[in-house]
Design an enzyme around this catalytic site. Structure first.
Site, PDB file in Angstrom:
ATOM      1  N   HIS A 108       8.527  14.252  -2.616  1.00  0.00           N
ATOM      2  CA  HIS A 108       7.116  14.304  -2.218  1.00  0.00           C
ATOM      3  C   HIS A 108       6.385  15.274  -3.133  1.00  0.00           C
ATOM      4  O   HIS A 108       6.942  16.291  -3.560  1.00  0.00           O
ATOM      5  CB  HIS A 108       7.003  14.793  -0.770  1.00  0.00           C
ATOM      6  N   VAL A 111      -1.265  17.396  -4.737  1.00  0.00           N
ATOM      7  CA  VAL A 111      -2.210  18.379  -5.272  1.00  0.00           C
ATOM      8  C   VAL A 111      -3.581  18.047  -4.704  1.00  0.00           C
ATOM      9  O   VAL A 111      -3.938  16.870  -4.570  1.00  0.00           O
ATOM     10  CB  VAL A 111      -2.254  18.398  -6.817  1.00  0.00           C
ATOM     11  N   HIS A 181      11.947  22.282  15.768  1.00  0.00           N
ATOM     12  CA  HIS A 181      12.650  21.718  16.924  1.00  0.00           C
ATOM     13  C   HIS A 181      14.084  21.327  16.591  1.00  0.00           C
ATOM     14  O   HIS A 181      14.892  21.101  17.492  1.00  0.00           O
ATOM     15  CB  HIS A 181      11.874  20.522  17.492  1.00  0.00           C
ATOM     16  N   ARG A 266      -8.101   6.940   6.347  1.00  0.00           N
ATOM     17  CA  ARG A 266      -7.545   5.591   6.385  1.00  0.00           C
ATOM     18  C   ARG A 266      -6.075   5.668   6.798  1.00  0.00           C
ATOM     19  O   ARG A 266      -5.225   6.188   6.066  1.00  0.00           O
ATOM     20  CB  ARG A 266      -7.684   4.930   5.020  1.00  0.00           C
TER      21      ARG A 266
END
Length: 310
Positions: A108, A111, A181, A266
Site C-alpha cells: 500500500h 501521498v 483488537h 465515491r
C-alpha cells in the site's frame, strides 16, 4: 510559500500513470480499467484505475482523487478541532496491490495534500503519506530491502526539522498500522507521516514527492524475485486468511477510508483497497514452528530491519 495546488495535482496525476505503467509491465497480461468520475455534488472527482485477473496481480488499484467541501467530517475534526467550520480541499493518490502468489507481499502507498480555509484566517494545510508492506510468507532480505529504500526516500531529502526522519516515520508507521483488537501489526511497516507543513511548502512537498517516487523501487524488486515461487493450495488459503486482517484494519481504523466515506466520497474508489477474495477462520491457530507461525511470531514485530543483516 503558499501551497501550489496545480503543482500538486500535476505531480499526483503523473505519478498515477508512472505507477500503473510499471505495474502493467510487471504483470505482463492484464490492463488497468480507467474510471473517470465526478462527485454527485459537483465538488471534485478523480480517476480510479483498477487491474484485475492478472498473471502476477490478482488486483491492483491506483486512485487519484480531488474533493472539496464546505465542512469537514467528524473523522477530520476529531483530532484537529481547529478545522471545524472551515471549507476544505483535499487531493491524494492511494494504491493497494494484492498479488496472486502468497510469497509476494501485498503493498500500500499513499501521498496526499489537504488545505482548510476560512475567511479572514490563515489557511491550515499539510501533506502526508507513506508506504507499507504486508507479507504472508516473509523473507528477511525482502524486509531489509523495503526499509533500505524507505530510508533512502528520507535521506535524499534534507528536511531540517528532524535529524532522523526515517526512524521517526518508521515508528509512526509501526504504531499506525496496528490492529489493536488483535494485538498485532498489519505488516512489517515502512513509512507513515501526516500533518507535515514544516519548514515550508516547498520542502514539505519535496518530501511527499520523494516518498511517492520511491515506492516502485521498494516494491517491484520483491515482486520480481518472488512472483514465480511455487506455492501450495494450503499456502494460498493462508494468504486469503491473512487478507482478512487487511480488511479489518481498513474498515475499522484507517483514517483515509473513514474520511472518504464520511465526506461523501465515491464508495467504489474508496473500497478498491479491499482484496477480491478473502476468508476468515474461527480461532485459527498456526502450527508451532511453521512458516505460518513465523509470520506473527517473528516478522510482525517491530524490528531494526536496516541493520538486521549487518
Amino acid at each position: 510559500m503558499t501551497p501550489n495546488t496545480d503543482q500538486i495535482r500535476q505531480y499526483l496525476q503523473t505519478l498515477q500513470i508512472t505507477i500503473t505503467d510499471a505495474i502493467t509491465l510487471a504483470d505482463g497480461k492484464a490492463k488497468f480499467q480507467i474510471d473517470n468520475w465526478t462527485r454527485e455534488s459537483g465538488q471534485g472527482g478523480g480517476k480510479t484505475m483498477v487491474l484485475t485477473g492478472g498473471d502476477v496481480f490478482e488486483q491492483a488499484g491506483v486512485n487519484f482523487s480531488e474533493v472539496t467541501g464546505d465542512s469537514l467530517p467528524a473523522s477530520a475534526t476529531a483530532h484537529r478541532p481547529e478545522l471545524a467550520g472551515r471549507n476544505f480541499h483535499a487531493m491524494g493518490l492511494s494504491l493497494v496491490v494484492h498479488p496472486n502468489n502468497p510469497h509476494v507481499p501485498t503493498s500500500h502507498a499513499n501521498v496526499r495534500f489537504f488545505i482548510a480555509e476560512k475567511v479572514d484566517e490563515p489557511a491550515i494545510w499539510w501533506v502526508g503519506g507513506g508506504f507499507d508492506l504486508t507479507p504472508y510468507y516473509a523473507y528477511i532480505e525482502d524486509c531489509v530491502h523495503w526499509h533500505q529504500v524507505a530510508k533512502q526516500a528520507c535521506t535524499d531529502f534534507s528536511l531540517t526539522t528532524d535529524s532522523d526522519i526515517y526512524s521517526k516515520y518508521k515508528q509512526w508507521c509501526d504504531d499506525y498500522f496496528y490492529l489493536k483488537h488483535r494485538n498485532e501489526a498489519r505488516g512489517i511497516g515502512g513509512l507513515f507521516f501526516d500533518d507535515l507543513n514544516q519548514p515550508d511548502f516547498e520542502q514539505s512537498f519535496a518530501f511527499m514527492q520523494s516518498v511517492g517516487d520511491h515506492f516502485l523501487d521498494a516494491y517491484l524488486p520483491i515482486v520480481e524475485k518472488r512472483k514465480d515461487t511455487t506455492f501450495s493450495d494450503q499456502q494460498k488459503q493462508f494468504q486469503l486468511y491473512r487478507r482478512g486482517r487487511y480488511v479489518e484494519f481498513n474498515l475499522v481504523y484507517d483514517r483515509g477510508t473513514l474520511f472518504g466515506l464520511q465526506s461523501g466520497g465515491r464508495t467504489e474508489s474508496i473500497l478498491m483497497s479491499l482484496p477480491p477474495v478473502v476468508n476468515w477462520q474461527y480461532n485459527y491457530q498456526a502450527e508451532p514452528g511453521s512458516d505460518e507461525a513465523l509470520l506473527t511470531d517473528y516478522y510482525l514485530k517491530p524490528r531494526d530491519w536496516i541493520n538486521l543483516l549487518k
